[in-house]
Design a protein around this motif. Structure first.
Motif, PDB file in Angstrom:
ATOM      1  N   GLY A  88       0.800  -1.407   0.141  1.00 25.36           N
ATOM      2  CA  GLY A  88       0.005  -0.063  -0.039  1.00 25.36           C
ATOM      3  C   GLY A  88       0.912   1.139  -0.022  1.00 25.36           C
ATOM      4  O   GLY A  88       2.252   1.320  -0.302  1.00 25.36           O
ATOM      5  N   GLY A  90      -1.175   4.480  -0.886  1.00 26.60           N
ATOM      6  CA  GLY A  90      -1.984   5.548  -1.505  1.00 26.60           C
ATOM      7  C   GLY A  90      -1.736   5.518  -3.192  1.00 26.60           C
ATOM      8  O   GLY A  90      -1.851   6.747  -3.628  1.00 26.60           O
ATOM      9  N   TRP A  91      -1.079   4.646  -3.751  1.00 22.85           N
ATOM     10  CA  TRP A  91      -0.726   4.596  -5.130  1.00 22.85           C
ATOM     11  C   TRP A  91       0.691   5.351  -5.281  1.00 22.85           C
ATOM     12  O   TRP A  91       1.018   4.864  -6.279  1.00 22.85           O
ATOM     13  CB  TRP A  91      -1.833   4.756  -6.030  1.00 22.85           C
ATOM     14  N   SER A 161      -4.592  -1.777   1.810  1.00 23.26           N
ATOM     15  CA  SER A 161      -4.866  -0.426   1.493  1.00 23.26           C
ATOM     16  C   SER A 161      -4.760  -0.204   0.071  1.00 23.26           C
ATOM     17  O   SER A 161      -5.697  -0.844  -0.717  1.00 23.26           O
ATOM     18  CB  SER A 161      -3.974   0.638   2.165  1.00 23.26           C
ATOM     19  N   SER A 162      -4.238   0.603  -0.621  1.00 21.66           N
ATOM     20  CA  SER A 162      -4.046   0.907  -2.093  1.00 21.66           C
ATOM     21  C   SER A 162      -3.793  -0.529  -2.758  1.00 21.66           C
ATOM     22  O   SER A 162      -4.038  -0.689  -3.768  1.00 21.66           O
ATOM     23  CB  SER A 162      -3.490   1.934  -2.661  1.00 21.66           C
ATOM     24  N   ASN A 165      -6.560  -2.531  -3.212  1.00 23.17           N
ATOM     25  CA  ASN A 165      -7.185  -2.140  -4.448  1.00 23.17           C
ATOM     26  C   ASN A 165      -6.618  -2.811  -5.522  1.00 23.17           C
ATOM     27  O   ASN A 165      -7.372  -3.353  -6.586  1.00 23.17           O
ATOM     28  CB  ASN A 165      -7.073  -0.551  -4.523  1.00 23.17           C
ATOM     29  N   TYR A 222      -4.018   9.521  -8.559  1.00 22.29           N
ATOM     30  CA  TYR A 222      -4.073   8.304  -9.242  1.00 22.29           C
ATOM     31  C   TYR A 222      -5.003   7.957 -10.336  1.00 22.29           C
ATOM     32  O   TYR A 222      -4.478   7.310 -11.360  1.00 22.29           O
ATOM     33  CB  TYR A 222      -4.242   6.857  -7.961  1.00 22.29           C
TER      34      TYR A 222
END
Length: 316
Positions: A88, A90-91, A161-162, A165, A222
């Protein structure tokens, strides 16, 4: 329950540090370098030391560039199952080094090869490139089973997290493009709806490490607005969730993302799939990593390892 008492001092330090974050006048690369120094310190202090594994980096070709994947192989004869892990951040943040101890521990506890993916980072590389990086990494792993000492019929994917995703999006892409087959997906504190349209019912319940403004900024960097309802951007909004691998979804009680992770588990079950959803009381976004200071973080990671062992055992 209240937030875990061991986390209270950390939450105070996070609130204090927010006022010292690099400002937007710096480039993304400059800001990333500053924040990574703090992440280096966190990785060195709150995570249990890595157990012995064989660690090997591989440089692989992806669409428009190259990325590194890092393998963690425990002692013992193979071929072993393989879990592909996506970090992760947040990208736009995170390195392979930040997850070395976590991945090594998972490899030993699960008795599998873990392959960690250094996908390209936003905002320099926006959606859908990071999803394609992860998809290419899984296919590369399956195609290089002998090199990695793995059994390509026993693959899984996961992330936090990201990274969760990207892992969920990759599972969708693999289903849509016909393989390689995945036995399981592990989604920890996942962000699954980039529109942020749903109600975050827990937003006022207690301290949040990840705020709505921080999440919105990460999504902005992102993914373009017009792409945020696409299934590979927001798996929660995918119209078809059939044919996906069994999921373990881990959420934290005091996390902005808690409800969408749990909603995704319900949608997977409605689509005829299997989803085990576990909410960890007293935890915040990212506290699952803190295995050096939290017994429940060690239990969290043991739960992941046990889920993967069971998935691999069923195919072995």
């Amino acid at each position: 329950m209240p937030v875990l008492p061991e986390l209270v001092p950390m939450l105070a330090r996070i609130d204090e540090a927010r006022g010292r974050l690099p400002d937007a006048s710096m480039s993304a690369a400059e800001r990333r370098a500053v924040i990574h120094r703090g992440m280096d310190h966190r990785a060195a202090t709150v995570v249990r030391p890595a157990p012995p594994v064989v660690q090997t980096d591989h440089d692989i070709e992806v669409e428009g560039g190259r990325i590194t994947v890092r393998g963690y192989t425990p002692e013992g004869a193979g071929p072993l199952p393989c879990h592909v892990y996506v970090h992760g951040g947040g990208w736009w943040l995170g390195t392979l080094d930040h997850r070395d101890a976590l991945c090594a521990r998972l490899a030993v506890d699960t008795r599998c090869v873990v392959v960690s993916v250094a996908h390209r980072l936003a905002p320099e590389h926006r959606f859908p490139l990071p999803v394609h990086d992860c998809h290419t990494a899984v296919r590369w792993v399956a195609d290089h089973a002998d090199l990695l000492g793995i059994d390509a019929s026993r693959l899984s994917i996961g992330g936090d997290s990201s990274g969760a995703n990207l892992a969920a999006a990759t599972a969708l892409m693999i289903r849509d493009e016909g393989g390689p087959s995945l036995l399981a997906q592990v989604l920890e504190i996942p962000v699954l709806d980039l529109t942020m349209d749903r109600t975050y019912a827990n937003e006022a319940e207690g301290p949040l490490v990840l705020t709505r403004d921080e999440l919105a900024a990460a999504i902005e960097g992102y993914c373009a607005v017009e792409d945020r309802r696409r299934p590979y951007a927001s798996p929660l909004l995918a119209g078809d969730l059939t044919g996906l691998p069994p999921a373990l979804i881990m959420t934290a009680e005091y996390d902005l993302l808690r409800d969408e992770g749990e909603a995704y588990g319900e949608l997977l079950r409605r689509a005829g799939g299997s989803a085990e959803v576990v909410r960890w009381a007293g935890h915040v976004h990212g506290s699952h990593e803190m295995s050096a200071v939290l017994e429940s973080a060690r239990e969290w990671q043991s739960r992941v390892a046990g889920f993967l062992r069971d998935a691999f055992k069923g195919q072995g």
